[in-house]
Design a protein around this motif. Structure first.
Motif, PDB file in Angstrom:
ATOM      1  N   ARG A 112     -14.741 -23.950 -27.456  1.00  0.00           N
ATOM      2  CA  ARG A 112     -13.489 -24.003 -28.170  1.00  0.00           C
ATOM      3  C   ARG A 112     -13.349 -22.836 -29.221  1.00  0.00           C
ATOM      4  NH1 ARG A 112     -10.916 -28.502 -26.228  1.00  0.00           N
ATOM      5  NH2 ARG A 112      -9.009 -28.351 -28.017  1.00  0.00           N
TER       6      ARG A 112
ATOM      7  N   ARG B 218      -6.667 -33.255 -23.400  1.00  0.00           N
ATOM      8  CA  ARG B 218      -6.962 -32.069 -24.042  1.00  0.00           C
ATOM      9  C   ARG B 218      -8.246 -32.284 -25.053  1.00  0.00           C
ATOM     10  NH1 ARG B 218      -3.073 -27.324 -23.367  1.00  0.00           N
ATOM     11  NH2 ARG B 218      -2.361 -28.040 -21.294  1.00  0.00           N
TER      12      ARG B 218
ATOM     13  N   GLY C  52       1.500 -17.013 -22.231  1.00  0.00           N
ATOM     14  CA  GLY C  52       1.956 -18.413 -23.130  1.00  0.00           C
ATOM     15  C   GLY C  52       2.573 -19.040 -22.208  1.00  0.00           C
TER      16      GLY C  52
ATOM     17  N   GLN D 152      -3.461 -16.878 -20.066  1.00  0.00           N
ATOM     18  CA  GLN D 152      -2.934 -17.374 -21.734  1.00  0.00           C
ATOM     19  C   GLN D 152      -2.101 -16.297 -22.480  1.00  0.00           C
ATOM     20  OE1 GLN D 152      -6.107 -17.433 -20.696  1.00  0.00           O
ATOM     21  NE2 GLN D 152      -7.489 -16.173 -22.156  1.00  0.00           N
TER      22      GLN D 152
ATOM     23  N   ARG E  53     -11.336 -13.918 -24.218  1.00  0.00           N
ATOM     24  CA  ARG E  53     -10.342 -13.582 -24.691  1.00  0.00           C
ATOM     25  C   ARG E  53     -10.266 -12.041 -25.699  1.00  0.00           C
ATOM     26  NH1 ARG E  53      -7.478 -19.197 -26.562  1.00  0.00           N
ATOM     27  NH2 ARG E  53      -7.162 -20.028 -24.743  1.00  0.00           N
TER      28      ARG E  53
ATOM     29  N   MET F 172       1.733 -13.616 -26.083  1.00  0.00           N
ATOM     30  CA  MET F 172       1.186 -14.476 -27.329  1.00  0.00           C
ATOM     31  C   MET F 172       0.038 -13.308 -27.888  1.00  0.00           C
ATOM     32  SD  MET F 172       2.628 -17.462 -27.086  1.00  0.00           S
ATOM     33  CE  MET F 172       1.407 -18.393 -27.997  1.00  0.00           C
TER      34      MET F 172
ATOM     35  N   VAL G  24      -3.272 -14.211 -28.535  1.00  0.00           N
ATOM     36  CA  VAL G  24      -4.481 -15.030 -27.843  1.00  0.00           C
ATOM     37  C   VAL G  24      -5.300 -15.674 -28.878  1.00  0.00           C
ATOM     38  CG1 VAL G  24      -4.586 -13.942 -25.627  1.00  0.00           C
ATOM     39  CG2 VAL G  24      -6.097 -13.197 -27.579  1.00  0.00           C
TER      40      VAL G  24
ATOM     41  N   CYS H  44      -3.828 -16.226 -32.631  1.00  0.00           N
ATOM     42  CA  CYS H  44      -3.197 -17.070 -33.445  1.00  0.00           C
ATOM     43  C   CYS H  44      -2.509 -18.145 -32.640  1.00  0.00           C
ATOM     44  CB  CYS H  44      -2.260 -16.125 -34.030  1.00  0.00           C
ATOM     45  SG  CYS H  44      -2.829 -14.233 -33.873  1.00  0.00           S
ATOM     46  N   GLY H  45      -2.339 -18.162 -31.628  1.00  0.00           N
ATOM     47  CA  GLY H  45      -1.260 -19.132 -30.687  1.00  0.00           C
ATOM     48  C   GLY H  45       0.198 -19.022 -31.018  1.00  0.00           C
ATOM     49  N   THR H  46       0.388 -17.703 -31.413  1.00  0.00           N
ATOM     50  CA  THR H  46       1.960 -17.649 -31.834  1.00  0.00           C
ATOM     51  C   THR H  46       2.401 -16.130 -30.851  1.00  0.00           C
ATOM     52  OG1 THR H  46       1.449 -16.389 -33.515  1.00  0.00           O
ATOM     53  CG2 THR H  46       1.798 -18.528 -34.193  1.00  0.00           C
TER      54      THR H  46
END
Lengths: 179, 157
Positions: free
Chosen positions: A143, A28, B88, B85, A109, B38, B40, B42-44
């Motif tokens: 990223r 990763r 999650g 994503q 996103r 999720m 997207v 914050c990753g929580t």
């Protein structure tokens, strides 16, 4: 013999889990393939895939712009530095359009109503595509937003800017591709 | 009379059954969706996320619910806008397979361990049970029994 087998199996299982973890972390890592090639003065082929057009019908890809210089910009409406660089990219679009090129935005996103509101707010005239799956961004090693890639007419990457672009970066990179 | 009532009840059930089977799923709610998706950025999980992006996603979900969409349809719309994503779940490629394989292996190892250890524990506890009476209750002699009775009688007073 049996008594010794249980701790041995436990140790092997723990070692396998640690190995998996190390592999996961290593696999990763950042994708720096394009950066390394460009820093060596090479012009690697720009990754491409057809993506839906923001606010429009059908799909488009970099192949549609072959023969023209393209400034590929990954952005999103939630990205604060993207707001700073939007006017710079719009002025680059005017310069590129005069030579048949374009800035090509790629949203990442981001919900399309939010992206479209951003386009209206900053009066952006260049097209944007929607990278819903994030696969194009992944191919470019993206990223964090914004990130900008300058491509020549042959679809090769000539300059990379990870972070908000500056006028100096755009001037130099556009001159390199004959704009 | 009772027979007629039973026939009527069965007929009513027969009529209602297909209607129930094909009834549209109930409309969903924001809490019902946001604990399964999720934020997207914050990753929580969205239900614990506190950011502008999380609020945008909540607004998007509420707008979809207002259109009368079911939970599955709302999640589908979220994927169409934010990508897979947002769910999650591992995407299935490369290292992601480990997220499915490792827990399965752990469960199999636990089951295997139980299959191996439970019969041993049962054998051991069976041995202890049969040995226990002889260890726990040694026989009293007549003199000891008499003394015990006297002590108990003294405490009772």
């Amino acid at each position: 013999m049996k008594r010794n087998a249980v701790p041995l199996v436990a140790i092997l299982a723990a070692a396998a889990l640690i190995g998996l973890l190390v592999y996961g972390v290593a696999s990763r890592g950042e994708n720096r393939t394009l950066d390394d090639a460009v820093s060596k003065g090479q012009r690697p082929a720009a990754p491409d895939r057809p993506l839906p057009v923001l606010g429009g019908a059908g799909q488009r890809s970099l192949a549609n712009y072959r023969g023209k210089p393209v400034v590929l910009n990954f952005w999103a409406s939630w990205c604060t530095p993207c707001r700073q660089e939007a006017p710079l990219l719009e002025s680059a679009q005017k310069r590129l359009a005069a030579k048949g090129g374009t800035v090509l935005g790629v949203t990442f996103r981001d919900a399309s109503p939010d992206s479209q509101a951003f386009v209206r707010k900053f009066k952006l005239t260049y097209p944007s595509l929607r990278d819903v799956s994030g696969q194009l961004a992944k191919a470019y090693g993206t990223r964090a937003l914004p990130e900008t890639f300058v491509l020549d007419g042959q679809g090769r990457v000539t300059a990379i800017n990870r972070g908000p672009v500056s006028k100096d970066f755009l001037d130099t990179a556009l001159t390199q591709v004959g704009v | 009379m009772a027979r007629r009532a039973l026939i009527a009840l069965l007929a009513a059930l027969a009529l209602l059954a297909p209607a129930t089977a094909f009834a549209a799923p109930a409309r969903t709610t924001l809490p019902d969706v946001e604990d399964e998706v999720m934020c997207v950025l914050c990753g929580t999980a969205l239900n614990v996320a506190d950011s502008a992006q999380a609020d945008r996603e909540r607004a998007f979900i509420e707008a979809e619910i207002a259109k009368g969409k079911t939970k599955a349809q709302v999640k589908q719309a979220l994927v169409a806008e934010y990508g897979p994503q947002v769910l999650g779940t591992p995407e299935g490629g490369g290292f992601d397979w480990a997220a499915w394989v490792v827990p399965s292996l752990v469960v199999l190892a636990l089951i295997g361990g139980l299959i191996f250890l439970v019969p041993r524990w049962r054998r051991r506890s069976g041995t202890m049970d049969s040995a226990a009476p002889t260890l726990a209750t040694p026989a009293l002699s007549a003199a000891e029994a008499r003394r015990l009775e006297e002590d108990i009688a003294r405490y009772d007073r």
